[in-house]
Design an enzyme around this catalytic site. Structure first.
Site, PDB file in Angstrom:
ATOM      1  N   CYS A   5       2.621  31.355  14.753  1.00 22.14           N
ATOM      2  CA  CYS A   5       4.034  31.719  14.627  1.00 22.14           C
ATOM      3  C   CYS A   5       4.217  33.057  13.905  1.00 22.14           C
ATOM      4  O   CYS A   5       5.205  33.750  14.110  1.00 22.14           O
ATOM      5  CB  CYS A   5       4.838  30.612  13.946  1.00 22.14           C
ATOM      6  SG  CYS A   5       4.431  30.292  12.233  1.00 22.14           S
ATOM      7  N   TYR A   6       3.234  33.434  13.077  1.00 20.47           N
ATOM      8  CA  TYR A   6       3.337  34.731  12.401  1.00 20.47           C
ATOM      9  C   TYR A   6       3.089  35.909  13.344  1.00 20.47           C
ATOM     10  O   TYR A   6       3.289  37.059  12.962  1.00 20.47           O
ATOM     11  CB  TYR A   6       2.422  34.793  11.172  1.00 20.47           C
ATOM     12  CG  TYR A   6       2.937  33.903  10.074  1.00 20.47           C
ATOM     13  CD1 TYR A   6       4.122  34.209   9.416  1.00 20.47           C
ATOM     14  CD2 TYR A   6       2.295  32.724   9.736  1.00 20.47           C
ATOM     15  CE1 TYR A   6       4.647  33.374   8.451  1.00 20.47           C
ATOM     16  CE2 TYR A   6       2.811  31.875   8.771  1.00 20.47           C
ATOM     17  CZ  TYR A   6       3.985  32.209   8.130  1.00 20.47           C
ATOM     18  OH  TYR A   6       4.507  31.373   7.179  1.00 20.47           O
ATOM     19  N   LYS A  53      -4.119  33.316   3.046  1.00 17.21           N
ATOM     20  CA  LYS A  53      -3.763  32.095   3.781  1.00 17.21           C
ATOM     21  C   LYS A  53      -4.400  32.175   5.172  1.00 17.21           C
ATOM     22  O   LYS A  53      -5.034  33.167   5.524  1.00 17.21           O
ATOM     23  CB  LYS A  53      -2.244  31.968   3.885  1.00 17.21           C
ATOM     24  CG  LYS A  53      -1.573  31.648   2.564  1.00 17.21           C
ATOM     25  CD  LYS A  53      -1.425  30.160   2.307  1.00 17.21           C
ATOM     26  CE  LYS A  53      -0.379  29.540   3.194  1.00 17.21           C
ATOM     27  NZ  LYS A  53      -0.291  28.075   3.026  1.00 17.21           N
ATOM     28  N   ASP A 111      -1.906  31.919  11.707  1.00 18.79           N
ATOM     29  CA  ASP A 111      -0.983  30.952  12.306  1.00 18.79           C
ATOM     30  C   ASP A 111      -0.225  31.666  13.425  1.00 18.79           C
ATOM     31  O   ASP A 111       0.335  32.742  13.209  1.00 18.79           O
ATOM     32  CB  ASP A 111      -0.026  30.425  11.228  1.00 18.79           C
ATOM     33  CG  ASP A 111       1.006  29.430  11.763  1.00 18.79           C
ATOM     34  OD1 ASP A 111       1.179  29.340  12.998  1.00 18.79           O
ATOM     35  OD2 ASP A 111       1.648  28.749  10.943  1.00 18.79           O
ATOM     36  N   ASP A 147      -0.120  26.581  16.543  1.00 22.49           N
ATOM     37  CA  ASP A 147      -0.414  27.284  15.294  1.00 22.49           C
ATOM     38  C   ASP A 147      -1.834  27.856  15.323  1.00 22.49           C
ATOM     39  O   ASP A 147      -2.054  29.063  15.226  1.00 22.49           O
ATOM     40  CB  ASP A 147      -0.203  26.241  14.175  1.00 22.49           C
ATOM     41  CG  ASP A 147      -0.782  26.600  12.828  1.00 22.49           C
ATOM     42  OD1 ASP A 147      -1.540  27.569  12.729  1.00 22.49           O
ATOM     43  OD2 ASP A 147      -0.486  25.873  11.845  1.00 22.49           O
ATOM     44  N   HIS A 154       6.272  26.654  17.701  1.00 25.21           N
ATOM     45  CA  HIS A 154       5.150  27.575  17.876  1.00 25.21           C
ATOM     46  C   HIS A 154       5.123  28.187  19.270  1.00 25.21           C
ATOM     47  O   HIS A 154       4.689  29.319  19.438  1.00 25.21           O
ATOM     48  CB  HIS A 154       3.826  26.883  17.517  1.00 25.21           C
ATOM     49  CG  HIS A 154       3.627  26.767  16.035  1.00 25.21           C
ATOM     50  ND1 HIS A 154       3.964  25.630  15.340  1.00 25.21           N
ATOM     51  CD2 HIS A 154       3.174  27.668  15.128  1.00 25.21           C
ATOM     52  CE1 HIS A 154       3.722  25.836  14.047  1.00 25.21           C
ATOM     53  NE2 HIS A 154       3.241  27.058  13.887  1.00 25.21           N
TER      54      HIS A 154
HETATM   55 ZN    ZN Z   1       3.269  28.261  12.116  1.00 27.26          ZN
END
Ligand code: ZN
Lengths: 436, 305
Positions: free
Chosen positions: A283-284, A278, A281, A334, A344
């Site tokens: 937020c990860y 994937k 991002d 993101d 975020h």
């Molecule tokens: Zn995110």
């Protein structure tokens, strides 16, 4: 070490689809093309390289963005109507990490709003007049913990909350998100993290949870939302943090989790993907980055020596957040080309905090503490933000404060005469000691 | 001038959200949304379960589909009024297409299907959702797993996973689903499928050695079977070496390492173990070089033997 100091051109470390195009590879290449121009000027092989000391966190812009949100949201936010407690948490936690102090009026208004979200039957809804749900309950209690005043703590009805949590418990140990709601690993984390802060973590509440979480670990090593689901960064953090609260991290294979989570850091972008194949991002940065202090804590407890600077590339993650996830008018995002939002902003900053600060597990205190000698800051020294707690994701000091506040309160279980008797005993003993 | 809503709901008092000016994150709702919510709060308070309440919930869901409160209330009305569940399902199919990541929509679907005790055309619907929007939609895959398990629909799902992997070899969700079928289905014995699955993975790896999904699947499926990785060393180590005759691939190196670690566990004599550890260490060193972002991790593994 980071990506910027790697003596390879960015093209050399780019994704190569080997001439085989699929939807996954096309979008990956698109993102890399957006990322490259943002990091190129600072790269070691760039002729007129900009010194990385010039990388700055737009602290004031972010604080302004957050404060505007705290005042009020536009009609476009109607989709977040059931997430008001979450928005409070995202904003107030971000402000706290950035070192902004809430004004007296902001504190009073936040307490007002969160009180209005609490239901007499126990728990918090996503907004006023909404019935209780586990996720906003976690968000509301965390926010009150960050506010950290006695008035904020006293909003919480612990006894009713406990009863409501118990009513959501399933035979397999897991929890429904609300009455009749969905079941997944998020629910376990939200319930246990809240219960831990409030000192209502009883054996009845925790029974079977570790077994349920363990059944969600997949062949990849990460944890999915429900048995059989794909390994996922958000659920992996929730599962691991829940096991840490239970002191049952040995229920999962931490070696394979470590192998999986390290494989989710992107070689060019420096940030994390949430699942294999994937896209990166922001937020990860927290959801995946948050697993590291916990996993390192497991190795410390098992007495397995490891390099003192940890298991992931802390500089590379900071580079991604600072160079690719900041909006110049405030807020974080993101990935490049996306708009900033409170969610975020919160999880990019939380990830930044984890990448800057270094945590060690203190086996005597049975909690995480900071090793300030190993703090790593990409860019200006003033980019340093407050240390967040790797289990609760509220600043370290605020976790200490609320847990010590509630450490002497106990849950009186009226169903069990034995525990009632013992709590009466505790109360009477207290009276005696205060007499002396 | 009165709004349409005002005339229609003249008999219903309004319950305002009324957080007062003394609040944080207040949303400046559109007039339409706040009017409808003011009415809805009264209806919920009075426990009114009527046609008009049903209609109102749909209108609000259209504006704010992730509001779990409305869904719950609608569920109660649907039950009370004996609304046809199939039409209820159809009604929300379009909403699902517009909001494919909304938890509530998927959960509501699951509740209806559970009540109907009939999987209807849900497998087809999920396939459309995956192919029409996002091949990796977590909710869609998770829901599919539930349907298949709940209604014992395992038999054709292995073929479905093949078709989804073919659709995009790099769709890890499809690989995970394949693993789910082979490890959970009562009609598929993982040990019987193992030989074919090794072939299938090798073929996908040959196609693109930089794709992590088939590498992870290959390891996972062998470890889940009654065999150990070491038992396939004669086949898989040369496969990795041949693949890397011109350049190194980090996933191939990682796989070689795992096979060699598995071999290490079978060795009895200290001398043999030491030799085997050397092989593992040198693979870790290569990984430190070819998987740079994880170099701290590989260093730790190298030093752990
Ligand atoms: Zn995110």
């Amino acid at each position: 070490m980071g990506i910027l100091d790697l003596p390879f051109s960015l093209d050399e470390i780019s994704y190569n689809d080997g001439g085989i195009q699929t939807e996954s590879s096309n979008v990956q290449i698109e993102v890399e093309n957006d990322v490259k121009p943002l990091i190129q000027p600072y790269h070691i092989m760039e002729e007129n390289r900009i010194n990385s000391d010039h990388i700055i966190l737009n602290r004031h812009a972010h604080i302004k963005f957050l404060r505007v949100g705290l005042k009020g949201l536009s009609s476009q936010a109607v989709g977040l109507d059931a997430s008001q407690a979450w928005i409070c948490y995202w904003i107030i936690h971000s402000l706290d990490l950035l070192g902004a102090t809430l004004s007296k009026s902001e504190i009073e208004r936040a307490i007002n709003t969160l009180s209005a979200c609490q239901n007499p039957t126990g728990g918090f809804g996503g907004g006023p007049y909404q019935f209780s749900h586990v996720a906003p309950t976690y968000a509301a209690v965390n926010t009150l913990a960050i506010i950290g005043t006695e008035e904020a703590y006293n909003v919480i009805n612990r006894e009713k909350l406990y009863e409501w949590f118990m009513s959501l418990k399933q035979p397999d140990g897991s929890f429904q998100m609300n009455e009749g709601g969905e079941i997944d690993v998020r629910g376990c984390y939200c319930v246990l993290a809240t219960a831990k802060l409030l000192n209502i973590l009883t054996p009845e509440l925790t029974s079977g949870v570790a077994e349920f979480i363990a059944s969600c670990q997949t062949y990849e090593g990460g944890i999915g939302g429900y048995p059989g689901n794909e390994a996922h960064g958000g659920y992996s953090f929730c599962g691991l943090a829940a096991l840490e609260i239970l002191k049952k991290t040995d229920y999962i294979n931490s070696d394979s989790l470590m192998e999986w989570v390290t494989s989710c850091q992107m070689k060019l972008e420096g940030g994390f993907q949430g699942r294999i194949n994937k896209l990166v991002d922001g937020c990860y940065s927290f959801w995946q980055g948050g697993s590291f202090p916990l996993l390192e804590g497991i190795y410390t407890k098992k007495n397995e020596p490891f390099d003192t600077c940890g298991f992931f590339d802390r500089e590379a993650l900071q580079e991604y957040i600072l160079l690719c996830c900041q909006n110049q008018y405030g807020g974080l995002l993101d990935k490049p080309k996306k708009s900033p939002d409170f969610y975020h902003t919160c999880y990019c900053l939380s990830g930044l905090s984890l990448a800057q600060h270094y945590y060690i597990y203190d086996t005597i205190q049975d909690d995480f503490k900071e090793n300030q000698e190993l703090t790593t800051i990409v860019g200006k020294v003033s980019n340093l933000i407050r240390a967040t707690h790797p289990v609760h994701n509220i600043s370290m000091v605020k976790v200490k404060k609320i847990t010590s506040y509630f450490s002497n309160s106990s849950i009186v279980n009226v169903d069990s005469t034995e525990s009632l008797a013992s709590s009466i005993e505790i109360i009477t003993n207290k009276d005696k000691s205060s007499d002396n | 001038m009165e709004t349409v809503t005002e005339q229609e709901w003249a008999d219903v008092e309004r319950t305002l959200q009324d957080e007062g000016p003394y609040s944080v994150v207040p949303i400046s709702y559109s007039i339409e949304y706040s009017e409808k919510m003011d009415i809805l709060r009264t209806l919920m308070k009075n426990n009114e379960k009527s046609e008009r309440a049903l209609k109102l919930t749909e209108e609000i869901i259209a504006m704010s589909p992730s509001n779990y409160v409305i869904w719950k209330y609608r569920q109660e009305i649907v039950k009370e009024l004996n609304v046809d569940l199939k039409s209820e399902l159809d009604l929300f199919t379009n909403y699902a297409k517009e909001n494919p990541k909304c938890y509530q929509l998927w959960h509501y679907r699951q509740l209806i299907i559970e009540k109907l005790n009939d999987p209807l055309n849900e497998l087809k619907f999920i396939e459309e959702m995956l192919k029409g929007d996002d091949l990796k939609n977590y909710h869609a895959w998770s829901y599919r797993e539930w349907i298949v398990k709940h209604f014992d629909l395992w038999k054709e799902e292995f073929e479905f996973s093949t078709s989804m992997v073919k659709y995009d070899d790099r769709n890890n969700a499809a690989w995970n689903y394949r693993f789910f079928i082979l490890s959970e289905s009562p009609y598929h014995d993982i040990n019987e499928y193992l030989k074919d699955e090794i072939e299938f993975s090798k073929q996908k790896i040959n196609f693109d050695p930089t794709n992590p999904s088939p590498w992870m699947y290959l390891r996972g499926i062998i470890e889940k079977s009654k065999y150990e990785l070491a038992e396939f060393a004669d086949e898989l180590l040369p496969f990795c070496e041949f693949l890397q005759r011109n350049e190194f691939y980090k996933y191939a190196l990682e796989f070689q390492l795992k096979v060699n670690e598995s071999i290490l566990k079978t060795l009895k004599s200290e001398k043999e173990q030491e030799q085997q550890k050397d092989i593992c260490r040198s693979l870790c060193s290569k990984l430190e070089e070819y998987d740079k972002i994880r170099r701290k991790y590989w260093k730790f593994i190298r030093e752990s033997y």
